[in-house]
Scaffold this motif. Sequence first.
Motif, short mmCIF file in Angstrom:
data_model
loop_
_atom_site.label_atom_id
_atom_site.label_comp_id
_atom_site.label_asym_id
_atom_site.label_seq_id
_atom_site.Cartn_x
_atom_site.Cartn_y
_atom_site.Cartn_z
N ILE A 31 45.58 -31.58 11.20
CA ILE A 31 44.36 -32.16 10.67
C ILE A 31 44.57 -33.66 10.53
O ILE A 31 45.43 -34.10 9.77
N VAL A 32 43.80 -34.43 11.28
CA VAL A 32 43.88 -35.90 11.23
C VAL A 32 42.80 -36.40 10.29
O VAL A 32 41.62 -36.09 10.48
N SER A 33 43.19 -37.17 9.28
CA SER A 33 42.22 -37.67 8.32
C SER A 33 42.66 -39.02 7.79
O SER A 33 43.69 -39.56 8.18
N GLY A 34 41.89 -39.52 6.87
CA GLY A 34 42.11 -40.82 6.27
C GLY A 34 40.76 -41.43 5.98
O GLY A 34 39.72 -40.85 6.33
N ARG B 110 48.79 -28.90 8.63
CA ARG B 110 49.64 -30.09 8.67
C ARG B 110 48.70 -31.28 8.73
O ARG B 110 47.89 -31.39 9.64
N LEU B 111 48.79 -32.14 7.73
CA LEU B 111 47.86 -33.26 7.60
C LEU B 111 48.51 -34.54 8.12
O LEU B 111 49.65 -34.84 7.78
N ILE B 112 47.78 -35.26 8.94
CA ILE B 112 48.17 -36.62 9.34
C ILE B 112 47.18 -37.53 8.63
O ILE B 112 45.99 -37.52 8.93
N MET B 113 47.68 -38.29 7.67
CA MET B 113 46.83 -39.16 6.87
C MET B 113 47.03 -40.61 7.30
O MET B 113 48.12 -41.14 7.20
N MET B 114 45.96 -41.21 7.80
CA MET B 114 45.99 -42.61 8.21
C MET B 114 45.75 -43.51 7.01
O MET B 114 44.88 -43.24 6.17
#
Length: 190
Positions: free
Chosen positions: A15-18, A124-128
């Motif tokens: 999960i790509v977020s920010g 799995r989070l990718i936080m920008m």
Amino acid sequence: INTPDRRTNTNPTIIVSGPARSGTSHVAAALHAAGLWMGDSINQTVFEDMEMAGVIEARRLFLGRPAVLWADAFHRLALRGVDVPLLRRLIAGRNARFSTWGFKRPNITQILKSDGLHLFREPRLIMMIRDPLAVAERASIAEGHEMGRALDDARRATASNLKIVGKLGVPTLLISYERLKDNQQHALEE
């Protein structure tokens, strides 16, 4: 942060977020180019799966349907406008099709919180994270916001995303957009 035992990481959902305008499209495009399935209906301008975005941002409140509201253990999500039964069906369909898949949605941590993120298989989070001034400049240009308001919005969004990410209990990779530009290969490997 919240790093899992690597042996259990067999079928993750990435999960790509920010905050909006923080570089989420850049990372989503890179993951797609690396072979990760990111959706069937991707908007090429923002590199977001519009089907997933539509379910998460449905804004369908169940207040007029108390039986549905109370029958669902995740009624708090329903109150924030997420169609939980539809989201579950969408996730189940993607889990059946792919052992690993992903999508991008800015500020998803604010919308779904921990309960909602745990609807996904091994999230799995990718936080920008991006300099709030740069985010504000992008918002001012793209959305026509006054710069002072845009800067305040960017600062609040960055702070709230960072505050909640440690409480989620979801394995998270924090990426600085500024550092990503300097070393894209390392970020993609991580």
